[in-house]
Motif scaffolding. Structure first.
Motif, PDB file in Angstrom:
ATOM      1  N   GLN A   1      23.897   5.362 -15.963  1.00 52.31           N
ATOM      2  CA  GLN A   1      24.242   6.482 -16.922  1.00 52.31           C
ATOM      3  C   GLN A   1      23.871   7.699 -16.480  1.00 52.31           C
ATOM      4  O   GLN A   1      23.003   8.088 -15.687  1.00 52.31           O
ATOM      5  CB  GLN A   1      23.355   6.066 -18.321  1.00 52.31           C
ATOM      6  CG  GLN A   1      23.781   4.850 -18.815  1.00 52.31           C
ATOM      7  CD  GLN A   1      22.958   4.545 -20.202  1.00 52.31           C
ATOM      8  OE1 GLN A   1      21.607   4.230 -20.252  1.00 52.31           O
ATOM      9  NE2 GLN A   1      23.486   4.814 -21.392  1.00 52.31           N
ATOM     10  N   GLY A   2      24.766   8.777 -17.043  1.00 53.88           N
ATOM     11  CA  GLY A   2      24.403  10.166 -16.406  1.00 53.88           C
ATOM     12  C   GLY A   2      25.542  10.837 -16.384  1.00 53.88           C
ATOM     13  O   GLY A   2      25.381  12.280 -15.959  1.00 53.88           O
ATOM     14  N   GLY A   3      26.522  10.485 -16.968  1.00 53.58           N
ATOM     15  CA  GLY A   3      28.008  11.207 -16.742  1.00 53.58           C
ATOM     16  C   GLY A   3      29.143  10.387 -16.081  1.00 53.58           C
ATOM     17  O   GLY A   3      28.722   9.561 -15.597  1.00 53.58           O
ATOM     18  N   ARG A   4      30.452  11.375 -16.054  1.00 49.97           N
ATOM     19  CA  ARG A   4      31.254  10.742 -15.405  1.00 49.97           C
ATOM     20  C   ARG A   4      31.222  10.510 -13.872  1.00 49.97           C
ATOM     21  O   ARG A   4      31.838   9.627 -13.600  1.00 49.97           O
ATOM     22  CB  ARG A   4      32.453  11.548 -15.838  1.00 49.97           C
ATOM     23  CG  ARG A   4      33.026  11.594 -17.145  1.00 49.97           C
ATOM     24  CD  ARG A   4      34.203  12.552 -17.524  1.00 49.97           C
ATOM     25  NE  ARG A   4      34.623  12.495 -18.753  1.00 49.97           N
ATOM     26  CZ  ARG A   4      35.601  13.215 -19.191  1.00 49.97           C
ATOM     27  NH1 ARG A   4      36.167  14.008 -18.586  1.00 49.97           N
ATOM     28  NH2 ARG A   4      35.765  13.224 -20.675  1.00 49.97           N
ATOM     29  N   GLU A   5      30.426  11.316 -13.405  1.00 50.41           N
ATOM     30  CA  GLU A   5      30.231  11.172 -12.004  1.00 50.41           C
ATOM     31  C   GLU A   5      29.449   9.858 -11.550  1.00 50.41           C
ATOM     32  O   GLU A   5      29.459   9.277 -10.361  1.00 50.41           O
ATOM     33  CB  GLU A   5      29.508  12.274 -11.299  1.00 50.41           C
ATOM     34  CG  GLU A   5      27.961  12.233 -11.863  1.00 50.41           C
ATOM     35  CD  GLU A   5      27.791  13.005 -13.051  1.00 50.41           C
ATOM     36  OE1 GLU A   5      26.349  13.141 -13.611  1.00 50.41           O
ATOM     37  OE2 GLU A   5      28.925  13.591 -13.747  1.00 50.41           O
ATOM     38  N   ILE A   6      28.919   9.083 -12.432  1.00 47.16           N
ATOM     39  CA  ILE A   6      28.336   7.758 -12.357  1.00 47.16           C
ATOM     40  C   ILE A   6      29.154   6.686 -12.400  1.00 47.16           C
ATOM     41  O   ILE A   6      29.014   5.591 -11.786  1.00 47.16           O
ATOM     42  CB  ILE A   6      27.331   7.768 -13.496  1.00 47.16           C
ATOM     43  CG1 ILE A   6      26.405   8.799 -13.547  1.00 47.16           C
ATOM     44  CG2 ILE A   6      26.476   6.438 -13.352  1.00 47.16           C
ATOM     45  CD1 ILE A   6      25.427   8.747 -12.377  1.00 47.16           C
TER      46      ILE A   6
END
Length: 368
Positions: free
Chosen positions: A34-39
């Motif tokens: 988890q942590g944003g779309r870059e993940i």
């Protein structure tokens, strides 16, 4: 015996650890990064092992960063048994259904975005689908009870201990014997705090040879609970005096139920006005609270006694459950005297964002 790490090593999400012993391959958790779309790319990468070769998944608890890739594990071939506590089983189903919905909605958004740009979008797929999730539920097998060993094979058994983190959470002790060697390996899972009136203090297992421990907050001391509760009460009182509302971005699991517990207590003890109106504006948090109410055996003595007396520690006269979108929007007409709890807890999406839009600019309102 072999232990390898495939998530949450040098990181704080995506917990996934592989224990191999006695001819069995045992996965401890299978969480989402988890942590944003870059993940997204990290979640899509190979696990680092063959999912079809996994015999068991033992689940420490139902937070998304510990269970969120179970449907993906099934999608890629896992057909073993998932073992966890009764409460974690129920909560995991709720969490995974919500995650699946978000995965599919994100895919639709990306397809619309690609279509507007005139690009191809046929290759855009969610991490997993609703069918993957429903099929993964079929893999849940035996229900673990705290303190009772579960046999996983010759020379391999697991015992769940109450971790006091969220409802149903566990530390898991493996007792292993292979080629005449014995080892006791403990996976801590996420550990709760002692002295909490809602959940029991974490159990302390006997001595172990190896401990795999979560250490997200291992370098700091938590603030004492009681001063934090008093700060909450004072924030409510001060905000109502100014003529505003209190907005609380809320996680559906544990944080919501803690807040309801202390708000109920505050009303009963006159620490906050008895006329306080609390709106839980989160269908997922409402469902999670209903699950919390079905597992009275998991609580600390004070809370368990309340259930025994027929009292609900999460309900009081001024509490309102808001499921429908139209009812959520209608809360914008309330200008004062309301405590509005809504997700997402990190304010990255969900209904809390429109409550922030209507209250963040108002000096008389508060965000807690």
């Amino acid at each position: 015996m072999k232990l390898s790490f495939h998530g949450a090593d040098r990181g704080v999400t995506g917990s996934c650890h592989l224990l191999q012993s006695g001819g069995k391959q045992i996965l401890v958790d299978c969480g989402l990064y988890q942590g944003g779309r870059e993940i997204d790319e990290e979640n899509n990468e190979p696990f680092g092992f063959d999912p079809a070769a996994i015999d068991f998944v033992v689940l420490t608890h139902a937070h998304l960063d510990h269970c969120g890739r179970l449907p993906l594990l099934y999608k890629r071939g896992f057909r073993g048994e998932i073992i966890t506590t009764a409460a974690s089983r129920e909560l995991a189903r709720l969490v995974l259904l919500d995650s699946t919905h978000l995965q599919e909605e994100e895919t639709k958004y990306r397809e619309r975005k690609a279509a507007r740009r005139g690009g191809e979008h046929g290759s855009i797929e969610p991490l997993y689908t609703m069918l993957d999730t429903l099929n993964s539920f079929e893999m849940f097998g035996r229900t673990a009870k705290y303190g009772n060993p579960v046999e996983l094979g010759a020379g391999v058994r697991a015992t769940f201990f109450d971790a006091g983190h969220i409802l149903g959470s566990a530390s898991i002790l493996f007792e292993l014997e292979e080629s005449g060697r014995k080892r006791r390996v403990l996976f801590s899972g996420d550990i709760g705090n002692a002295g909490h009136p809602l959940l029991r203090a974490p159990d302390v297992p006997a001595a172990c040879d190896i401990v795999v421990m979560e250490t997200t907050y291992g370098d700091r001391l938590h603030k004492a609970l009681e001063p934090s509760v008093q700060e909450l009460y004072q924030a409510v009182i001060d905000t109502f005096r100014r003529g505003g509302n209190v907005i609380i971005p809320t996680f559906a699991l544990e944080r919501t139920q803690e807040l309801l517990f202390f708000l109920r207590s505050g009303v009963e003890k006159n620490s906050i006005p008895g006329s306080t109106q609390v709106f839980l504006d989160s269908p997922m948090a409402i469902s999670a609270t209903e699950i919390f109410e079905r597992h009275a055996d998991c609580y600390a003595k004070e809370t368990m006694a309340m259930f025994g007396e027929g009292r609900d520690p999460f309900h009081f006269q001024g509490l309102h459950f808001v499921r429908e979108t139209a009812d959520s929007i209608a809360l914008n007409r309330i200008s004062t005297g309301a405590v509005i709890m809504a997700g997402a807890g990190m304010c990255t999406g969900g209904r809390v964002r429109h409550h922030l839009k209507h209250n963040l600019w108002r000096r008389e309102s508060s965000i807690v």
